[in-house]
Design a protein around this motif. Sequence first.
Motif, PDB file in Angstrom:
ATOM      1  N   MET A  51       0.839  -1.181   0.000  1.00 17.02           N
ATOM      2  CA  MET A  51       0.000   0.000   0.000  1.00 17.02           C
ATOM      3  C   MET A  51       0.893   1.258   0.000  1.00 17.02           C
ATOM      4  O   MET A  51       1.805   1.364   0.804  1.00 17.02           O
ATOM      5  N   ARG A  52       0.608   2.165  -0.902  1.00 12.52           N
ATOM      6  CA  ARG A  52       1.401   3.395  -1.012  1.00 12.52           C
ATOM      7  C   ARG A  52       1.153   4.290   0.191  1.00 12.52           C
ATOM      8  O   ARG A  52       0.038   4.428   0.665  1.00 12.52           O
ATOM      9  N   LYS A  53       2.216   4.913   0.653  1.00 18.88           N
ATOM     10  CA  LYS A  53       2.134   5.830   1.785  1.00 18.88           C
ATOM     11  C   LYS A  53       1.904   7.248   1.273  1.00 18.88           C
ATOM     12  O   LYS A  53       2.452   7.655   0.249  1.00 18.88           O
ATOM     13  N   ASN A  54       1.098   7.997   2.013  1.00 15.78           N
ATOM     14  CA  ASN A  54       0.781   9.376   1.670  1.00 15.78           C
ATOM     15  C   ASN A  54       1.648  10.329   2.479  1.00 15.78           C
ATOM     16  O   ASN A  54       1.687  10.238   3.710  1.00 15.78           O
ATOM     17  N   ILE A  55       2.305  11.235   1.786  1.00 12.42           N
ATOM     18  CA  ILE A  55       3.191  12.200   2.434  1.00 12.42           C
ATOM     19  C   ILE A  55       2.712  13.611   2.121  1.00 12.42           C
ATOM     20  O   ILE A  55       2.428  13.934   0.965  1.00 12.42           O
ATOM     21  N   LEU A  56       2.657  14.437   3.158  1.00 13.94           N
ATOM     22  CA  LEU A  56       2.397  15.862   2.998  1.00 13.94           C
ATOM     23  C   LEU A  56       3.735  16.576   3.074  1.00 13.94           C
ATOM     24  O   LEU A  56       4.451  16.455   4.067  1.00 13.94           O
ATOM     25  N   LEU A  57       4.089  17.295   2.026  1.00 19.23           N
ATOM     26  CA  LEU A  57       5.344  18.024   1.940  1.00 19.23           C
ATOM     27  C   LEU A  57       5.040  19.517   1.985  1.00 19.23           C
ATOM     28  O   LEU A  57       4.254  20.015   1.183  1.00 19.23           O
ATOM     29  N   ILE A  58       5.672  20.216   2.931  1.00 18.75           N
ATOM     30  CA  ILE A  58       5.444  21.654   3.109  1.00 18.75           C
ATOM     31  C   ILE A  58       6.778  22.380   2.968  1.00 18.75           C
ATOM     32  O   ILE A  58       7.665  22.218   3.799  1.00 18.75           O
ATOM     33  N   ASP A  59       6.914  23.172   1.890  1.00 20.84           N
ATOM     34  CA  ASP A  59       8.132  23.954   1.700  1.00 20.84           C
ATOM     35  C   ASP A  59       7.804  25.131   0.792  1.00 20.84           C
ATOM     36  O   ASP A  59       7.214  24.948  -0.279  1.00 20.84           O
ATOM     37  N   ASP A  80       0.466   9.704   6.105  1.00 19.26           N
ATOM     38  CA  ASP A  80       1.274   8.810   6.922  1.00 19.26           C
ATOM     39  C   ASP A  80       2.511   9.519   7.463  1.00 19.26           C
ATOM     40  O   ASP A  80       3.122   9.049   8.417  1.00 19.26           O
ATOM     41  N   LEU A  81       2.880  10.643   6.839  1.00 16.40           N
ATOM     42  CA  LEU A  81       4.087  11.380   7.209  1.00 16.40           C
ATOM     43  C   LEU A  81       3.953  12.817   6.747  1.00 16.40           C
ATOM     44  O   LEU A  81       3.380  13.077   5.681  1.00 16.40           O
ATOM     45  N   ILE A  82       4.503  13.734   7.550  1.00 18.21           N
ATOM     46  CA  ILE A  82       4.577  15.142   7.162  1.00 18.21           C
ATOM     47  C   ILE A  82       6.040  15.549   7.142  1.00 18.21           C
ATOM     48  O   ILE A  82       6.783  15.269   8.081  1.00 18.21           O
ATOM     49  N   ILE A  83       6.439  16.197   6.058  1.00 20.13           N
ATOM     50  CA  ILE A  83       7.785  16.750   5.937  1.00 20.13           C
ATOM     51  C   ILE A  83       7.612  18.256   5.802  1.00 20.13           C
ATOM     52  O   ILE A  83       6.887  18.716   4.905  1.00 20.13           O
TER      53      ILE A  83
END
Length: 126
Positions: free
Chosen positions: A1-9, A48-51
């Motif tokens: 299952m693909r993981k969802n990442i929120l990227l903030i930059d 699943d993760l925030i960067i």
Amino acid sequence: MRKNILLIDDDHLVAKSLERLLVIEGYDVITVENSRDVLDAIENKDFDLIISDIRMPEIDGVETISKIRENYERRGKKQIPEIFITGYTEGESYSKAKGLNTAGFLYKPFDKNEFLGYIAKALGNK
């Protein structure tokens, strides 16, 4: 299952470069370039993760992560791992960021393998 990442930059080139790398690695990525759009993103998708970058105009990454945590707590959602990325190693935001106990803290410029290693570890893949 693909993981969802929120990227903030807020740096468009950095954001697009990291997004491209993450997509190539098999992650689904939503990228926002300002903190105002973050709350809309987390209302509409589970991540699943925030960067997050630390230094951004208006609302910095520390405040952004704090607001995300408050939003998740208010909605009864479990906290997800966060990774900070920054080009700065001093100042109030940096000190506050170190105190948030995130899953990772990387200094720009960073090695792509180091970056991917932090992500894998935060997601429980290593």
